[in-house]
Design a protein around this motif. Structure first.
Motif, short mmCIF file in Angstrom:
data_model
loop_
_atom_site.label_atom_id
_atom_site.label_comp_id
_atom_site.label_asym_id
_atom_site.label_seq_id
_atom_site.Cartn_x
_atom_site.Cartn_y
_atom_site.Cartn_z
N ALA A 39 0.82 -1.22 0.00
CA ALA A 39 0.00 0.00 0.00
C ALA A 39 0.85 1.26 0.00
CB ALA A 39 -0.95 0.00 1.20
N ASP A 40 1.94 1.25 0.75
CA ASP A 40 2.78 2.45 0.83
C ASP A 40 3.73 2.59 -0.35
OD1 ASP A 40 4.41 0.31 1.55
OD2 ASP A 40 5.43 1.41 3.15
N ARG A 41 3.70 1.64 -1.29
CA ARG A 41 4.58 1.72 -2.47
C ARG A 41 3.81 1.74 -3.78
NH1 ARG A 41 9.88 -1.83 -1.19
NH2 ARG A 41 10.51 -0.62 0.61
N ARG A 42 2.53 1.97 -3.72
CA ARG A 42 1.74 2.04 -4.95
C ARG A 42 2.20 3.21 -5.81
NH1 ARG A 42 -4.12 1.68 -2.14
NH2 ARG A 42 -4.03 -0.51 -1.56
N ARG A 43 2.25 2.96 -7.11
CA ARG A 43 2.56 4.05 -8.04
C ARG A 43 1.33 4.93 -8.16
NH1 ARG A 43 3.46 2.95 -13.33
NH2 ARG A 43 2.33 1.01 -13.19
N ARG A 44 1.55 6.22 -8.10
CA ARG A 44 0.47 7.20 -8.18
C ARG A 44 0.45 7.83 -9.56
NH1 ARG A 44 -1.31 12.01 -4.25
NH2 ARG A 44 -2.09 13.40 -5.87
N PHE A 45 -0.74 7.96 -10.09
CA PHE A 45 -0.93 8.61 -11.39
C PHE A 45 -1.94 9.72 -11.17
CE2 PHE A 45 -3.53 8.90 -15.29
CZ PHE A 45 -2.56 9.34 -16.17
N SER A 46 -1.50 10.95 -11.26
CA SER A 46 -2.42 12.08 -11.09
C SER A 46 -3.06 12.40 -12.42
CB SER A 46 -1.67 13.31 -10.57
OG SER A 46 -1.17 13.04 -9.28
N ALA A 47 -4.33 12.21 -12.47
CA ALA A 47 -5.08 12.52 -13.69
C ALA A 47 -5.57 13.96 -13.59
CB ALA A 47 -6.24 11.55 -13.84
N THR A 48 -6.19 14.42 -14.65
CA THR A 48 -6.70 15.78 -14.67
C THR A 48 -8.04 15.85 -13.94
OG1 THR A 48 -7.83 15.34 -16.75
CG2 THR A 48 -5.60 16.26 -16.89
N ASP A 49 -8.49 17.04 -13.73
CA ASP A 49 -9.83 17.31 -13.21
C ASP A 49 -10.12 16.68 -11.85
OD1 ASP A 49 -10.55 18.89 -15.46
OD2 ASP A 49 -10.96 17.08 -16.60
N GLY A 50 -9.16 16.71 -10.92
CA GLY A 50 -9.42 16.27 -9.56
C GLY A 50 -9.50 14.77 -9.35
N MET A 51 -8.83 14.00 -10.19
CA MET A 51 -8.86 12.54 -10.05
C MET A 51 -7.44 12.02 -9.92
SD MET A 51 -10.66 9.75 -12.53
CE MET A 51 -9.31 9.01 -13.42
N VAL A 52 -7.24 11.08 -8.99
CA VAL A 52 -5.94 10.44 -8.78
C VAL A 52 -6.14 8.93 -8.80
CG1 VAL A 52 -4.02 10.15 -7.19
CG2 VAL A 52 -5.12 12.38 -7.37
N LYS A 53 -5.22 8.21 -9.47
CA LYS A 53 -5.24 6.75 -9.51
C LYS A 53 -3.99 6.22 -8.82
CE LYS A 53 -7.34 6.00 -14.07
NZ LYS A 53 -7.09 5.40 -15.39
N TRP A 54 -4.16 5.12 -8.10
CA TRP A 54 -3.02 4.37 -7.56
C TRP A 54 -3.08 2.99 -8.18
CZ3 TRP A 54 -5.47 7.96 -4.57
CH2 TRP A 54 -4.66 8.88 -3.93
#
Length: 187
Positions: free
Chosen positions: A81-96
């Motif tokens: 959980a503490d090493r998930r890759r984060r992908f910041s998308a546009t318009d207020g959305m974030v994916k891990w």
């Protein structure tokens, strides 16, 4: 060149490739080498430069050390959980990323959408896969072509990735989702 029977680096490449259910052609395309070269590497008839091994490791989703240290390939892949890759998308959305490439037959994300956030201003489509969304917190609106679905906690929706779609948080609280693509698709 040594004929190690594929027990050295080439054997590790083969073990990771087959564990990921990748063909030599697919791995070669991702790493920028030919399937013929991979065949020779895996059977010990060719050697690879460090830069080629790095590209192979990246394409296989492992470290360079995993390729050069002989040993069994783990049957499971853990994403802490503490090493998930984060992908910041546009318009207020974030994916891990809950899965790491190569994904095999499934790709999973934990997604957060801020109030007013979305996958973008317009519907989009990609690939030929199935997508599943599970709402774990809050309420979300899923637009599929001309239809719209309002989902609450615990609700799921399944749809084809080739269907024009958009996901939005029209509410005042953050939304949390688990989003699955099977098989993985380019976005």
């Amino acid at each position: 060149m040594s004929d190690d029977g594929g027990e050295g680096v080439g054997g590790q490449v083969r073990r990771y490739r087959t564990a990921r259910r990748m063909s030599q052609r697919a791995l070669g395309a991702q790493a920028g080498v030919t399937s013929g070269f991979l065949s020779q590497l895996e059977t010990g008839r060719a050697n690879a430069s460090v830069s080629t091994l790095r590209r192979l490791a990246d394409a296989l989703g492992v470290s360079l050390a995993d390729l050069v240290a002989p040993g069994p390939v783990p049957s499971g892949r853990v994403v802490r959980a503490d090493r998930r890759r984060r992908f910041s998308a546009t318009d207020g959305m974030v994916k891990w990323f809950l899965t790491e490439p190569p994904h095999g037959h499934v790709e999973m994300y934990a997604v957060e959408i801020e109030p007013g956030g979305s996958t973008g201003p317009h519907q989009y489509r990609h690939g030929h896969a199935e997508e599943v969304i599970l709402v774990t917190r809050g309420r979300v609106r899923v637009e599929l072509a001309e239809e719209a679905y309002d989902l609450g906690e615990g609700d799921t929706i399944v749809f084809a990735s080739s269907t024009p779609h958009r996901v939005a948080n029209p509410g005042e609280d953050r939304v949390e989702l688990v989003w699955v693509n099977s098989p993985p698709t380019p976005e």
